[in-house]
Write an enzyme that holds these catalytic residues in place. Structure first.
Site, PDB file in Angstrom:
ATOM      1  CD  GLN A 121      -3.129  -0.772   0.549  1.00 46.54           C
ATOM      2  OE1 GLN A 121      -3.118   0.059  -0.335  1.00 46.54           O
ATOM      3  NE2 GLN A 121      -4.186  -1.501   0.831  1.00 46.54           N
ATOM      4  CB  SER A 122       1.160   4.176  -2.144  1.00 50.21           C
ATOM      5  OG  SER A 122       0.854   3.436  -3.275  1.00 50.21           O
ATOM      6  CB  THR A 123       0.374   6.613   1.867  1.00 44.50           C
ATOM      7  OG1 THR A 123      -1.017   6.328   1.804  1.00 44.50           O
ATOM      8  CG2 THR A 123       0.796   7.329   0.604  1.00 44.50           C
TER       9      THR A 123
END
Ligand code: ZN
Length: 696
Positions: free
Chosen positions: A24-26
């Site tokens: 998950q990117s962030t």
């Protein structure tokens, strides 16, 4: 694709591991978008349905909370490693094309998967990158996801730019500003914050120096507000000591004038994948709306401050970190380290006798926190010593030694060569022996003959190998220097001092030569200046230099001369002493001829007892006292003195005297005739009358 799913998975794939890559990117996505994470873990069921046992499904979720654009994603790198080592039967991912940072990474992964016969699985299906159709599809997916990212970013940026153009973009305000309930940027209602900022701007206007501003805050024990940039307290205001960097940041920030500014900085991506923030010159700012809201200073003041800061920066000199060699004469610019705190020292120049003299200063900590300078070392002496050391190090003698060592090694090589030659001879001998044995055997005894023949052959091979090895080694050792090369190298060494001392050689070139030879120099100032010099290649030297006298010490009077003056004061006036010293060829500390005033100044500076006090201490009388003793007028005493009737001792160059209260200091007439008091008075009066007539 779905119908041949099961044909794609073979026992070969099942024998290897399945890798489930989760990202998950962030961090926010990690917490909020749990649905996607659940879907990602759900892929594990698919893998088990395809036949992978649970313990062979390896989950890589190291990159959770890292954007695909960030440079070092450990998890992805591990995935690529595992795939390229052929340990992966299948790679699982939700939107596989997002696995990679960019299309290049993605295509490389596909390539490796194809080579190692690794399958790829996402929610839509299973792919074999070795098949052209699948690969085409996967490539398209990668391209699409990159395009999607681009469109998204462009849309976001476009929105941001539009808002900025209208001056409505909400940017994190600098300290001293807050957004009010209507969303308008106003001065911080906290009066203490406002005062702190006003004091900062006022102090800079008054002193023109950021360091002086820091110093004032420190001296007065004033704190300055700042916002916490990260962590659980992010955005909160805290009070702390004012730092130099903070002052510069505030002075450079145009928002304090009330202007709305956008695009002062630009983020540039470097080759290694990192990002770097670059300041954009004022003419190229994307948006500048003056007086968009209230501020702390006028735009003109701001521009003046910028000008001031630019000038200061030039005055201090950018001769700082390990930067390229510059024009200034400081030889060790960028090479010198502080022996006290380990920081790189900076260069400062001062002018002495119309020449630029370098000083090495350790001041970075001092500037930041308004502390005293850590170390300050005069540079001329150091530069000279380093120059001498370099000339010494690159001398023909030193090179001669190095070349001799080289020759010595060469002669050892010849010994080794002889040994290797003996090995060849030995192999040859054994081969000859095997040949003879073969020749002597009965040809009818075929079994023995065959084995002997084989032995002979192997010995012959050994000979060939030994010969080849010998030849190879010999060639390797043949890199000896020819006499010509030797001479060229020695000539270079002879040239070095000439080049170094040549006044036409630029300081910059000298610095470049120094950098070629030296790694760094650590300096420590105590009773002596101690230099630890590290040469390129590891050799180290230590030099101790006396601390050169400063400007005041250089002009100070020789203590020997001061003692002379003290001695001469017993019998001479200042003017007489000056004459005596000049006659002896002695010069003052500044190299001048002595004069009455110079002697008087030295006498005062060194608190030598004045001649007057000395004479008085010896019991001599003033004119007045003498006049009283002789019962005459003071003028009379002076006149008698001038005519040699009295023996006075001058205490200054106006010929003012003190008198010994002794018998020989009475006029002979007075001595010879034992006159009565009245007669004496008469006599004195007559003499003085005569003198007065003479004078007239
Ligand atoms: Zn230091």
């Amino acid at each position: 694709m779905t119908q041949d799913t099961h044909q794609k998975v073979t026992s070969l794939h099942l024998r290897r591991n399945a890798y489930l890559y989760i990202r998950q990117s962030t961090l926010r996505q990690v917490f909020e978008n749990t649905e996607s994470t659940k879907r990602q873990y759900g892929l594990r069921q698919r893998a088990m349905a395809l036949g992978w046992p649970e313990e062979r499904i390896i989950v890589i979720d190291k990159d959770l909370g890292q954007s695909g654009a960030s440079a070092d994603r450990e998890g992805f790198q591990r995935l690529v490693t595992e795939v390229s080592l052929g340990r992966a039967g299948i790679v699982l991912g939700l939107e596989v094309s997002r696995l990679a940072r960019n299309n290049t990474d993605w295509h490389r992964l596909l390539e490796i998967c194809a080579l190692t016969d690794t399958l790829i699985l996402d929610e839509d299906g299973i792919y074999d990158p070795a098949h052209f159709n699948d690969r085409l599809l996967l490539g398209l997916k990668g391209t699409m996801s990159e395009a999607e990212l681009h469109v998204l970013r462009a849309r976001l940026q476009g929105g941001i730019r539009n808002k900025a153009r209208r001056g409505e973009l909400v940017i994190k305000p600098p300290i001293g500003f807050v957004y009010n309930s209507e969303g308008v940027l106003v001065l911080d209602p906290d009066k203490q914050v406002q005062q702190a900022l006003r004091l900062l701007f006022d102090t800079f206007r008054r002193t023109g120096s950021a360091s002086a501003t820091v110093k004032l805050f420190r001296q007065q024990g004033l704190l300055f507000p700042r916002r916490v940039a990260s962590g659980p307290q992010k955005g909160e205001r805290v009070w702390g000591a004012l730092g130099h960097c903070q002052v510069l940041r505030i002075l450079h920030n145009p928002r304090y004038t009330g202007a709305f500014v956008f695009g002062r900085h630009h983020i540039r991506r470097t080759v290694d994948g990192h990002c770097r923030v670059v300041a954009v010159p004022q003419q190229q700012w994307q948006m500048l709306i003056p007086a968009a809201h209230s501020g702390y200073l006028s735009w003109e003041d701001y521009q003046q401050n910028q000008q001031r800061l630019r000038e200061n920066a030039q005055a201090i000199g950018s001769d700082r970190r390990r930067s390229p060699a510059r024009e200034g004469p400081a030889l060790l610019q960028g090479l010198i380290l502080c022996g006290r705190c380990g920081q790189r020292m900076t260069v400062r120049y001062h002018v002495r006798q119309a020449r630029l003299c370098p000083d090495y200063v350790c001041q970075r900590e001092g500037i930041e926190h308004a502390q005293p300078v850590c170390q300050h070392v005069p540079g001329s002496g150091i530069d000279e010593a380093i120059g001498a050391l370099l000339i010494d190090a690159v001398s023909p003698v030193a090179l001669e030694v190095a070349l001799n060592v080289q020759q010595e090694l060469q002669s050892r090589l010849e010994e080794a060569d002889r040994l290797r030659l003996r090995q060849v001879e030995r192999a040859q001998y054994e081969a000859d022996l095997a040949r003879r044995r073969y020749m002597h055997v009965d040809p009818g005894n075929r079994l023995v003959a065959e084995s002997l023949e084989a032995e002979w052959n192997s010995k012959l091979r050994a000979v060939a190998e030994a010969q080849q090895e010998h030849k190879r080694q010999r060639q390797q050792d043949r890199q000896a220097l020819s006499d010509e090369q030797r001479a060229a190298i020695l000539a270079l060494a002879a040239d070095f001092p000439r080049l170094w001392r040549d006044p036409n050689t630029l300081d910059r070139e000298r610095k470049r030569m120094t950098r070629l030879l030296l790694e760094d120099v650590t300096v420590f100032r105590a009773d002596m200046i101690v230099l630890q010099i590290r040469f390129k290649g590891g050799a180290a030297r230590t030099l101790s230099l006396p601390i050169p006298p400063n400007a005041w010490q250089q002009r100070v009077t020789n203590p020997e001369v001061v003692r002379d003056i003290d001695r001469l004061l017993a019998d001479h006036t200042d003017g007489q002493i000056a004459a005596v010293l000049n006659e002896r060829g002695i010069r003052s500390g500044e190299g001048k001829r002595f004069s009455r005033t110079i002697v008087a100044r030295i006498r005062r500076d060194y608190r030598l007892t004045p001649r007057y006090d000395r004479l008085r201490a010896a019991g001599m009388l003033t004119v007045q006292e003498m006049a009283t003793a002789l019962r005459v007028t003071p003028d009379c005493v002076k006149i008698w003195n001038r005519h040699g009737l009295l023996h006075g001792h001058p205490y200054n160059d106006k010929n003012e005297c003190l008198y010994q209260a002794s018998a020989d200091n009475l006029p002979q007439k007075v001595q010879g005739h034992k006159l009565s008091e009245r007669g004496l008075a008469k006599e004195i009066t007559s003499v003085s009358a005569k003198e007065v007539q003479c004078e007239a």
